[in-house]
Design a protein around this motif. Structure first.
Motif, short mmCIF file in Angstrom:
data_model
loop_
_atom_site.label_atom_id
_atom_site.label_comp_id
_atom_site.label_asym_id
_atom_site.label_seq_id
_atom_site.Cartn_x
_atom_site.Cartn_y
_atom_site.Cartn_z
N ARG A 291 0.84 -1.20 0.00
CA ARG A 291 0.00 0.00 0.00
C ARG A 291 0.87 1.25 0.00
O ARG A 291 1.72 1.41 0.87
CB ARG A 291 -0.90 0.03 1.22
N GLU B 195 -4.32 3.96 -2.99
CA GLU B 195 -5.61 4.31 -2.41
C GLU B 195 -5.96 5.76 -2.69
O GLU B 195 -7.05 6.21 -2.37
CB GLU B 195 -5.59 4.05 -0.91
N HIS B 196 -5.03 6.50 -3.27
CA HIS B 196 -5.23 7.91 -3.57
C HIS B 196 -4.92 8.15 -5.05
O HIS B 196 -3.99 7.53 -5.57
CB HIS B 196 -4.32 8.78 -2.71
#
Length: 170
Positions: A76, A100-101
């Motif tokens: 991640r 995640e962004h």
């Protein structure tokens, strides 16, 4: 008086908020103008007051005086990643990483030694904030890119090492 680093951080916060869809384009232009022309800290703060607080959990730091810093596989990637190494080698493989962004900031603080970053095939790489000392940066943007990939903004300083950035083949 406002320092250059403080102004740059404010600009990055605005760009991040825009990339995450938190502010519209028209408001971004207005706020950027306000930040870039601010003369006192209160003017800078008022430009950022409408933004949500930064989440401290979205920043990670990897540091080593010597040796290797290596990340690969399905890991991640935090919103902000800081990498500091005085003498060692750095290898970041983001080709199978989990983003995640939509935008990720990677800040490099490297003395000597090499760094190699492999980005996803469809990533957009921004290296405007990176300052190299002795050696030049090796990066060639792909001729064709597909939309929808993560934006990876690389900033910071490199002393005597060389940074090589390449796009994954698959």
């Amino acid at each position: 008086m406002i320092g250059e680093a403080e102004r740059d951080k404010a600009v990055q916060r605005l760009q991040g908020a825009y990339a995450e869809g938190l502010i519209p384009h028209e408001e971004l232009d207005e706020l950027l103008h306000q930040v870039l022309t601010a003369e006192v800290r209160s003017e800078l703060v008022s430009a950022l007051v409408s933004l949500p607080e930064e989440h401290p959990g979205t920043t990670s730091t990897i540091a080593a005086a010597g040796g290797r810093i290596q990340r690969g596989g399905a890991w991640r990637v935090p919103r902000n990643l800081k990498i500091a190494s005085a003498f060692g080698r750095v290898r970041l493989d983001l080709s199978r990483a989990v983003f995640e962004h939509p935008a990720v900031d990677i800040e490099l603080q490297l003395g000597t030694g090499r760094a190699r970053i492999t980005v996803p095939r469809d990533a957009i790489v921004d290296i405007e904030g990176l300052h190299t000392g002795w050696k030049d940066l090796r990066y060639r943007a792909p001729q064709r890119s597909r939309p929808g990939g993560p934006e990876i903004r690389i900033s910071g300083t490199m002393g005597f090492g060389r940074l090589k950035i390449r796009h994954a083949r698959r």
